[in-house]
Design a protein around this motif. Structure first.
Motif, PDB file in Angstrom:
ATOM      1  N   GLU A  72      -4.809  20.445  -6.617  1.00  9.06           N
ATOM      2  CA  GLU A  72      -5.674  20.737  -7.455  1.00  9.06           C
ATOM      3  C   GLU A  72      -7.159  20.404  -7.290  1.00  9.06           C
ATOM      4  O   GLU A  72      -7.901  21.269  -7.705  1.00  9.06           O
ATOM      5  CB  GLU A  72      -5.376  19.744  -8.645  1.00  9.06           C
ATOM      6  N   VAL A  73      -7.361  19.704  -6.312  1.00 11.39           N
ATOM      7  CA  VAL A  73      -8.645  19.572  -5.589  1.00 11.39           C
ATOM      8  C   VAL A  73      -9.123  20.548  -5.170  1.00 11.39           C
ATOM      9  O   VAL A  73     -10.248  21.470  -5.379  1.00 11.39           O
ATOM     10  CB  VAL A  73      -8.678  18.322  -4.726  1.00 11.39           C
ATOM     11  N   TYR A  74      -8.087  21.241  -4.274  1.00 12.52           N
ATOM     12  CA  TYR A  74      -8.466  22.601  -3.514  1.00 12.52           C
ATOM     13  C   TYR A  74      -8.960  23.632  -4.508  1.00 12.52           C
ATOM     14  O   TYR A  74      -9.935  24.527  -4.310  1.00 12.52           O
ATOM     15  CB  TYR A  74      -7.524  22.879  -2.594  1.00 12.52           C
ATOM     16  N   ARG A  75      -8.036  23.904  -5.619  1.00 17.41           N
ATOM     17  CA  ARG A  75      -8.149  24.899  -6.542  1.00 17.41           C
ATOM     18  C   ARG A  75      -9.654  24.695  -7.124  1.00 17.41           C
ATOM     19  O   ARG A  75     -10.547  25.677  -7.396  1.00 17.41           O
ATOM     20  CB  ARG A  75      -7.297  24.983  -7.574  1.00 17.41           C
ATOM     21  N   ASP A 134       0.489  13.338  -2.396  1.00 16.95           N
ATOM     22  CA  ASP A 134       1.071  13.941  -3.539  1.00 16.95           C
ATOM     23  C   ASP A 134       0.388  15.533  -3.619  1.00 16.95           C
ATOM     24  O   ASP A 134      -0.858  15.550  -3.554  1.00 16.95           O
ATOM     25  CB  ASP A 134       0.534  13.154  -4.745  1.00 16.95           C
ATOM     26  N   PRO A 135       1.227  16.381  -3.234  1.00 17.25           N
ATOM     27  CA  PRO A 135       0.694  18.060  -3.075  1.00 17.25           C
ATOM     28  C   PRO A 135       0.128  18.280  -4.381  1.00 17.25           C
ATOM     29  O   PRO A 135      -1.000  19.166  -4.329  1.00 17.25           O
ATOM     30  CB  PRO A 135       1.999  18.707  -2.694  1.00 17.25           C
ATOM     31  N   PHE A 193       0.690  -1.284  -0.099  1.00 19.28           N
ATOM     32  CA  PHE A 193      -0.071   0.091  -0.007  1.00 19.28           C
ATOM     33  C   PHE A 193       0.879   1.338  -0.044  1.00 19.28           C
ATOM     34  O   PHE A 193       0.220   2.555   0.229  1.00 19.28           O
ATOM     35  CB  PHE A 193      -1.072  -0.017   1.086  1.00 19.28           C
ATOM     36  N   GLU A 194       2.139   0.966  -0.201  1.00 18.19           N
ATOM     37  CA  GLU A 194       3.066   2.145  -0.269  1.00 18.19           C
ATOM     38  C   GLU A 194       2.540   3.328  -1.333  1.00 18.19           C
ATOM     39  O   GLU A 194       2.517   4.665  -1.192  1.00 18.19           O
ATOM     40  CB  GLU A 194       4.441   1.699  -0.602  1.00 18.19           C
ATOM     41  N   ALA A 195       2.196   2.698  -2.395  1.00 14.15           N
ATOM     42  CA  ALA A 195       1.733   3.562  -3.448  1.00 14.15           C
ATOM     43  C   ALA A 195       0.575   4.282  -3.374  1.00 14.15           C
ATOM     44  O   ALA A 195       0.496   5.384  -3.781  1.00 14.15           O
ATOM     45  CB  ALA A 195       1.804   2.779  -4.970  1.00 14.15           C
ATOM     46  N   HIS A 196      -0.349   3.663  -2.523  1.00 11.99           N
ATOM     47  CA  HIS A 196      -1.479   4.203  -2.294  1.00 11.99           C
ATOM     48  C   HIS A 196      -1.086   5.666  -1.360  1.00 11.99           C
ATOM     49  O   HIS A 196      -1.790   6.466  -1.560  1.00 11.99           O
ATOM     50  CB  HIS A 196      -2.468   3.424  -1.438  1.00 11.99           C
ATOM     51  N   LEU A 197      -0.250   5.107  -0.398  1.00 12.13           N
ATOM     52  CA  LEU A 197       0.076   6.368   0.512  1.00 12.13           C
ATOM     53  C   LEU A 197       0.843   7.684  -0.096  1.00 12.13           C
ATOM     54  O   LEU A 197       0.480   8.871   0.128  1.00 12.13           O
ATOM     55  CB  LEU A 197       1.134   5.985   1.571  1.00 12.13           C
TER      56      LEU A 197
END
Ligand code: PEP
Ligand code: MG
Length: 589
Positions: free
Chosen positions: A95-98, A89-90, A80-84
């Motif tokens: 992008e979600v915030y924007r 990922d900033p 699950f490292e890739a999930h973390l």
């Protein structure tokens, strides 16, 4: 005053046991997403919600990583490292915030859109690795959404007493990470008896019912319910009378179970002295203990893909060797069949729902995948061969064989592995027995050509039924058409056994059909000499074997040969069990 009525949901019982308790409803990421406009002053609140969901998601991922790591023997720290990485990922989060600020839509909707855009971009990439990251993004997004919407696989974290978990679906990769101690039973909207979630529930000895349409929307956390894993019922708000009925039922089943436990050290032998090889199916090396405890002789199927399923990427040869060696040693002096990788279909690794095939069960699955990726296949075969030095009864079996040519190809690769081990001076059993799963009609029909290349056949009825009848084994809408007793299936089984016999090849059954007390006499009558079932089903199957005569079983097989429908065959089998072990009918329907 008349008593309030309860509400009964009917599904398919896939793992036995009756439990009563409070439910925990998982509202999954597959539910329709809420979508609404937000006023500008609510933008910060949406951001705080996302931040909280991200923190929770991180915590869950670390937790699962630790639990899966423990279950896999501590070697899987990277799970699950890739999930973390996605959660951390900033640029993704920014992008979600924007977009929330710009579009003034709720966070669930925006998160889904941004995530899908990322996933689509990655899917266009040439590089396999980058394409795989699309799946990570989708998986993590589902988890974040569940946390935003109040569900999630933190579901079990705050639970004090075990619950009946009600969900739309739980993929095998999530099942592998479940904390058994916190769950009384499972109720799912999707699934069928041979879906891998159901198979895992049985392996975990967790009562389970699947195919409960629209149940999630009608239940709330904390509702009281009864779950009946045999008859396939979920009863909401049970009345006192219903509670009493189920207490009585649970008691009578407990009496039967108690008697079955006394069979543990008795042989699986018919009344007229025919010994049947009664083995067990396992998913993890730790299950070997249950095989012994339930009185099976040996392992008829180790679904090795579970080593891959709980893992991110492929387990190394060394990791696999450790697992197979544990099985080989643990089962001594009995035998164990290690089935090579059977990924695909409904079994995809945690980070891999990328393989979007239109028809996954007809696609790149099992031996097809192994032959196309010889490096992965060879690492597995070498690990199995090395473990064979520890137990001469360790066997290897290829899944999803559709023709004799595929066996030749697989055997050629096995030979290469033997040569390599010879060169490296590594010990292994040169005479290791090779077998194939017969689970595709073409293999059953050409069993005569396959037999000279192997030592045994193991019929995988879960797939054989699906491929013979064109009925998706995990689709509850067509579950009523999924008939192991269909005359076409029985003909294929009979044909396989007969072809095997002519070549001195024995035939076993490791699909779920072998675990149904009703159908055991029929299989023996058809000439099957080995049955491999989940450890929990071993006692009842042994009981059936010990209470019948082979002559009668053969007569049953002859009798049903003339019947034209699965229902008629089932009725004959029911009549047979009623005559020979009537109380066991209660455990089978
Ligand atoms: C089968 O198909 O019957 C079988 C035992 O294999 P699996 O359920 O893992 O596909
Ligand atoms: Mg199969």
């Amino acid at each position: 005053m008349p008593e309030k009525r309860d509400l009964e949901f009917r599904g398919i019982g896939v793992s036995p046991g009756v439990v009563a308790g409070l439910v925990l409803v998982l509202q999954g990421g597959d539910d329709p997403l809420p979508e609404y406009a937000i006023p500008p002053e609510d933008v910060p609140r949406e951001m705080v919600r996302l931040e909280a969901a991200l923190i929770e998601t991180r915590r869950q991922l670390h937790d699962i990583q630790e639990r899966v790591g423990e279950a896999m023997g501590g070697e899987s720290a990277g799970i699950f490292e890739a999930h973390l990485q996605v959660v951390d990922d900033p640029s993704f989060v920014d992008e979600v915030y924007r977009e929330v600020r710009e579009k003034r839509r709720n966070i669930e909707k925006v998160l889904m859109e941004v995530s899908e855009r990322y996933a689509q971009t990655l899917l266009q990439m040439e590089d396999d690795y980058l394409r795989e990251r699309a799946t990570d993004i989708r998986d993590v997004t589902r988890r974040i959404l569940r946390n935003l919407m109040g569900g999630g696989s933190d579901w079990l974290a705050g639970i004090e007493s075990p619950r009946i978990v009600v969900a739309h679906d739980i993929p095998p990769s999530e099942m592998a990470a479940l904390d058994r101690r916190k769950i009384l039973g499972l109720a799912m909207e999707l699934g069928s008896p041979t879906s891998h979630a159901a198979i895992m529930a049985r392996a975990m000895e967790l009562p389970a019912v699947v195919g409960l349409h629209d149940v999630c929307s009608q239940l709330q956390d904390g509702n009281r319910a009864i779950l009946d894993g045999v008859r396939g019922r979920l009863v909401l708000h049970p009345t006192a009378a219903r509670e009493e009925e189920y207490t009585r039922l649970a008691r009578s089943r407990a009496v039967i179970q108690k008697r079955l436990e006394t069979l543990r050290d008795k042989p699986a032998e018919t009344l007229d002295g025919t010994a049947i090889d009664l083995a067990a199916n396992i998913e993890m090396p730790a299950d070997v203990k249950a095989v012994r405890a339930r009185g099976a002789r040996g392992i008829g199927l180790f679904r090795s893909e579970y080593l891959y399923l709980a893992n991110e990427g492929n387990p190394s040869e060394e990791q696999q060797y450790t697992a197979y060696a544990e099985v080989a040693r643990g089962i001594l002096p009995d035998t164990a069949i290690i089935r090579t990788l059977d990924l695909g279909g409904d079994k995809l690794p945690a980070g891999d729902r990328r393989t979007v095939e239109a028809n996954p069960f007809l696609g790149w699955r099992a031996i097809r995948l192994s032959l196309a990726r010889p490096a992965i296949f060879k690492a597995q075969l070498r690990a199995i061969l090395r473990a064979s030095a520890l137990n001469p009864g360790l066997r290897v079996m290829y899944p999803m064989i559709s023709s004799a040519g595929e066996v030749d190809q697989a055997n050629a690769i096995l030979q290469e592995c033997m040569d390599e081990l010879d060169e490296a001076g590594q010990p292994f059993n040169r005479g290791i027995e090779i077998g194939v799963m017969i689970e595709i009609p073409s293999a059953a029909l050409t069993a005569e050509a396959i037999a000279p290349k192997v030592k045994f056949f193991s019929i995988g009825t879960n797939d054989l039924v699906q491929y013979t009848l064109a009925v998706d084994r995990v689709n509850e809408r067509v579950a009523h058409l999924y008939e192991p007793t269909h005359p076409a299936v029985l003909q294929l089984i009979a044909q396989t056994v007969e072809a095997g016999r002519r070549h001195g090849v024995w035939t076993g059954v490791c699909g779920e059909m072998a675990a149904q007390p009703l159908l055991v006499p029929l299989l023996l009558g058809l000439g099957v000499t080995e049955l491999s079932v989940s450890p929990g089903a071993v006692p009842v199957v042994k009981d059936v074997i010990r209470r019948i005569r082979m002559d009668d079983a053969r007569a049953l097989a002859d009798e049903v040969r003339g019947l034209s429908s699965g229902a008629e065959v089932l009725e004959s089998c029911r009549g047979f069990l009623r005559r020979h072990a009537p109380e066991l009918l209660e455990l089978s329907e």
